[in-house]
Design a protein around this motif. Structure first.
Motif, PDB file in Angstrom:
ATOM      1  N   GLU A 245       0.832  -1.200   0.000  1.00 16.41           N
ATOM      2  CA  GLU A 245       0.000   0.000   0.000  1.00 16.41           C
ATOM      3  C   GLU A 245       0.866   1.250   0.000  1.00 16.41           C
ATOM      4  O   GLU A 245       0.587   2.218  -0.706  1.00 16.41           O
ATOM      5  N   LYS A 246       1.943   1.217   0.767  1.00 11.39           N
ATOM      6  CA  LYS A 246       2.835   2.373   0.846  1.00 11.39           C
ATOM      7  C   LYS A 246       3.505   2.630  -0.499  1.00 11.39           C
ATOM      8  O   LYS A 246       3.608   3.759  -0.964  1.00 11.39           O
ATOM      9  N   ASN A 247       3.945   1.532  -1.159  1.00 10.82           N
ATOM     10  CA  ASN A 247       4.584   1.685  -2.468  1.00 10.82           C
ATOM     11  C   ASN A 247       3.619   2.296  -3.472  1.00 10.82           C
ATOM     12  O   ASN A 247       3.996   3.116  -4.296  1.00 10.82           O
ATOM     13  N   PHE A 248       2.353   1.878  -3.401  1.00  8.86           N
ATOM     14  CA  PHE A 248       1.367   2.415  -4.331  1.00  8.86           C
ATOM     15  C   PHE A 248       1.120   3.898  -4.064  1.00  8.86           C
ATOM     16  O   PHE A 248       1.068   4.712  -4.969  1.00  8.86           O
ATOM     17  N   ILE A 249       0.991   4.243  -2.795  1.00  9.12           N
ATOM     18  CA  ILE A 249       0.717   5.634  -2.451  1.00  9.12           C
ATOM     19  C   ILE A 249       1.892   6.533  -2.801  1.00  9.12           C
ATOM     20  O   ILE A 249       1.729   7.691  -3.171  1.00  9.12           O
ATOM     21  N   ASP A 250       3.096   5.991  -2.678  1.00  7.48           N
ATOM     22  CA  ASP A 250       4.292   6.796  -2.960  1.00  7.48           C
ATOM     23  C   ASP A 250       4.425   7.159  -4.431  1.00  7.48           C
ATOM     24  O   ASP A 250       5.167   8.077  -4.785  1.00  7.48           O
ATOM     25  N   GLN A 251       3.738   6.455  -5.304  1.00  2.47           N
ATOM     26  CA  GLN A 251       3.847   6.743  -6.741  1.00  2.47           C
ATOM     27  C   GLN A 251       2.969   7.938  -7.111  1.00  2.47           C
ATOM     28  O   GLN A 251       1.891   8.127  -6.553  1.00  2.47           O
ATOM     29  N   ASN A 252       3.449   8.702  -8.060  1.00  2.61           N
ATOM     30  CA  ASN A 252       2.631   9.797  -8.586  1.00  2.61           C
ATOM     31  C   ASN A 252       1.578   9.198  -9.524  1.00  2.61           C
ATOM     32  O   ASN A 252       1.913   8.441 -10.440  1.00  2.61           O
ATOM     33  N   TYR A 253       0.357   9.538  -9.282  1.00  2.00           N
ATOM     34  CA  TYR A 253      -0.696   8.986 -10.133  1.00  2.00           C
ATOM     35  C   TYR A 253      -1.811  10.008 -10.316  1.00  2.00           C
ATOM     36  O   TYR A 253      -1.929  10.986  -9.574  1.00  2.00           O
ATOM     37  N   ILE A 254      -2.609   9.748 -11.334  1.00  2.00           N
ATOM     38  CA  ILE A 254      -3.784  10.570 -11.600  1.00  2.00           C
ATOM     39  C   ILE A 254      -5.000   9.654 -11.641  1.00  2.00           C
ATOM     40  O   ILE A 254      -4.951   8.584 -12.257  1.00  2.00           O
ATOM     41  N   GLU A 255      -6.047  10.045 -10.972  1.00  2.00           N
ATOM     42  CA  GLU A 255      -7.264   9.231 -10.912  1.00  2.00           C
ATOM     43  C   GLU A 255      -8.367   9.905 -11.714  1.00  2.00           C
ATOM     44  O   GLU A 255      -8.662  11.082 -11.505  1.00  2.00           O
ATOM     45  N   VAL A 256      -8.949   9.164 -12.623  1.00  2.01           N
ATOM     46  CA  VAL A 256      -9.990   9.718 -13.489  1.00  2.01           C
ATOM     47  C   VAL A 256     -11.156   8.747 -13.613  1.00  2.01           C
ATOM     48  O   VAL A 256     -11.026   7.548 -13.336  1.00  2.01           O
ATOM     49  N   ASN A 257     -12.276   9.279 -14.037  1.00  2.00           N
ATOM     50  CA  ASN A 257     -13.453   8.464 -14.330  1.00  2.00           C
ATOM     51  C   ASN A 257     -13.588   8.284 -15.836  1.00  2.00           C
ATOM     52  O   ASN A 257     -13.270   9.192 -16.608  1.00  2.00           O
ATOM     53  N   GLY A 258     -14.069   7.151 -16.234  1.00  3.51           N
ATOM     54  CA  GLY A 258     -14.359   6.903 -17.645  1.00  3.51           C
ATOM     55  C   GLY A 258     -15.819   6.524 -17.803  1.00  3.51           C
ATOM     56  O   GLY A 258     -16.384   5.824 -16.948  1.00  3.51           O
ATOM     57  N   TYR A 259     -16.426   6.987 -18.860  1.00  2.00           N
ATOM     58  CA  TYR A 259     -17.853   6.733 -19.074  1.00  2.00           C
ATOM     59  C   TYR A 259     -18.101   6.427 -20.548  1.00  2.00           C
ATOM     60  O   TYR A 259     -17.476   7.020 -21.444  1.00  2.00           O
ATOM     61  N   ALA A 260     -18.995   5.488 -20.796  1.00  2.36           N
ATOM     62  CA  ALA A 260     -19.357   5.166 -22.184  1.00  2.36           C
ATOM     63  C   ALA A 260     -20.792   4.665 -22.222  1.00  2.36           C
ATOM     64  O   ALA A 260     -21.296   4.072 -21.260  1.00  2.36           O
ATOM     65  N   GLU A 261     -21.434   4.920 -23.319  1.00  2.00           N
ATOM     66  CA  GLU A 261     -22.779   4.393 -23.530  1.00  2.00           C
ATOM     67  C   GLU A 261     -22.921   3.937 -24.975  1.00  2.00           C
ATOM     68  O   GLU A 261     -22.251   4.435 -25.870  1.00  2.00           O
ATOM     69  N   LYS A 262     -23.792   2.974 -25.172  1.00  2.00           N
ATOM     70  CA  LYS A 262     -24.024   2.420 -26.506  1.00  2.00           C
ATOM     71  C   LYS A 262     -25.514   2.206 -26.670  1.00  2.00           C
ATOM     72  O   LYS A 262     -26.192   1.753 -25.753  1.00  2.00           O
ATOM     73  N   LYS A 263     -26.017   2.521 -27.846  1.00  2.00           N
ATOM     74  CA  LYS A 263     -27.432   2.316 -28.145  1.00  2.00           C
ATOM     75  C   LYS A 263     -27.562   1.282 -29.263  1.00  2.00           C
ATOM     76  O   LYS A 263     -26.875   1.373 -30.279  1.00  2.00           O
ATOM     77  N   VAL A 264     -28.436   0.325 -29.050  1.00  2.92           N
ATOM     78  CA  VAL A 264     -28.645  -0.720 -30.058  1.00  2.92           C
ATOM     79  C   VAL A 264     -30.138  -0.965 -30.224  1.00  2.92           C
ATOM     80  O   VAL A 264     -30.926  -0.831 -29.277  1.00  2.92           O
ATOM     81  N   ILE A 265     -30.508  -1.315 -31.427  1.00  2.00           N
ATOM     82  CA  ILE A 265     -31.909  -1.658 -31.702  1.00  2.00           C
ATOM     83  C   ILE A 265     -32.142  -3.103 -31.277  1.00  2.00           C
ATOM     84  O   ILE A 265     -31.405  -4.008 -31.676  1.00  2.00           O
TER      85      ILE A 265
END
Length: 229
Positions: A21-41
């Motif tokens: 957990e410490k190694n992960f937190i020590d890394q520089n990171y960016i957190e984002v959301n992704g969204y997608a939608e699809k329409k089908v007949i």
């Protein structure tokens, strides 16, 4: 001795988890959301058809069933593949108790592939006096594949969002460190109501407008943490 060994194992496990957990937190990171939608007949429309001798007076169930099958065949429906019996009941027990007429009822499920055939089916069955027909649900034959494609698009959307944000401050996006799938919304749809009328009182000529069922909407969200370089 066993208790000491278990205690040491627990301490080691906690230490390893803390280090990860410490190694992960020590890394520089960016957190984002992704969204997608699809329409089908939808290409699978499930109809529920109920035949009841009480509703169609002076007609017995085998006669009603034969008329229905003949009508469906005339529309171009493969009844062997698309029609199945879901339930079959009668009030035979009640007959012995109350000496009332025996009434049989049969429930069917008919799977069609397009709104035009659905409209023709409604009109055709209505011409026989069969009115207990309803749309149970709509679906798509490749639904699982479409869901996976929507999820993949959501992750790609997250990568694009992260890239735009990182580039704005002169940095780059690296590998994904963490991916969490958000709540998958049930796909939404609503049924088309058929308000159609036959052009002839005793003919099969009907006016079927060019209509479709509303598109099925698939939506997917993800949360992704990318390495920030």
């Amino acid at each position: 001795m066993k208790r000491t060994f278990l205690t040491l194992a627990l301490v080691v496990a906690v230490a390893v988890g803390y280090a990860q957990e410490k190694n992960f937190i020590d890394q520089n990171y960016i957190e984002v959301n992704g969204y997608a939608e699809k329409k089908v007949i939808p290409n699978e429309i499930y109809l529920k058809i109920v035949l009841n001798e009480k509703d169609l007076k002076n007609k017995q169930l085998p006669e009603i069933e034969k008329s229905m099958i003949d009508k469906l065949k005339s529309i171009g429906i493969d009844v062997k593949k698309q029609l199945k019996v879901c339930d079959y009941t009668s009030n035979f027990k009640k007959y012995w108790l109350l000496k009332s007429a025996v009434v049989q009822e049969k429930e069917y499920q008919l799977v069609l592939s397009d709104a035009q055939t659905v409209a023709k089916t409604f009109l055709g069955l209505s011409s026989l006096g069969i009115a207990n027909v309803s749309v149970e649900k709509v679906d798509h034959s490749d639904m699982q594949k479409l869901k996976m494609e929507t999820k993949a698009s959501a992750i790609q959307s997250a990568k694009q969002n992260a890239t735009v944000l990182a580039n704005a401050i002169g940095q780059e996006v690296g590998r994904a460190l963490y991916i969490s799938e958000g709540y998958e919304q049930p796909y939404r749809h609503s049924n088309v109501a058929f308000g159609l009328k036959a052009t002839g009182a005793e003919t099969d000529e009907v006016y079927v407008p060019d209509i479709e069922f509303e598109d099925i909407e698939l939506r997917s969200t993800v949360i992704v943490r990318f390495e920030l370089k």
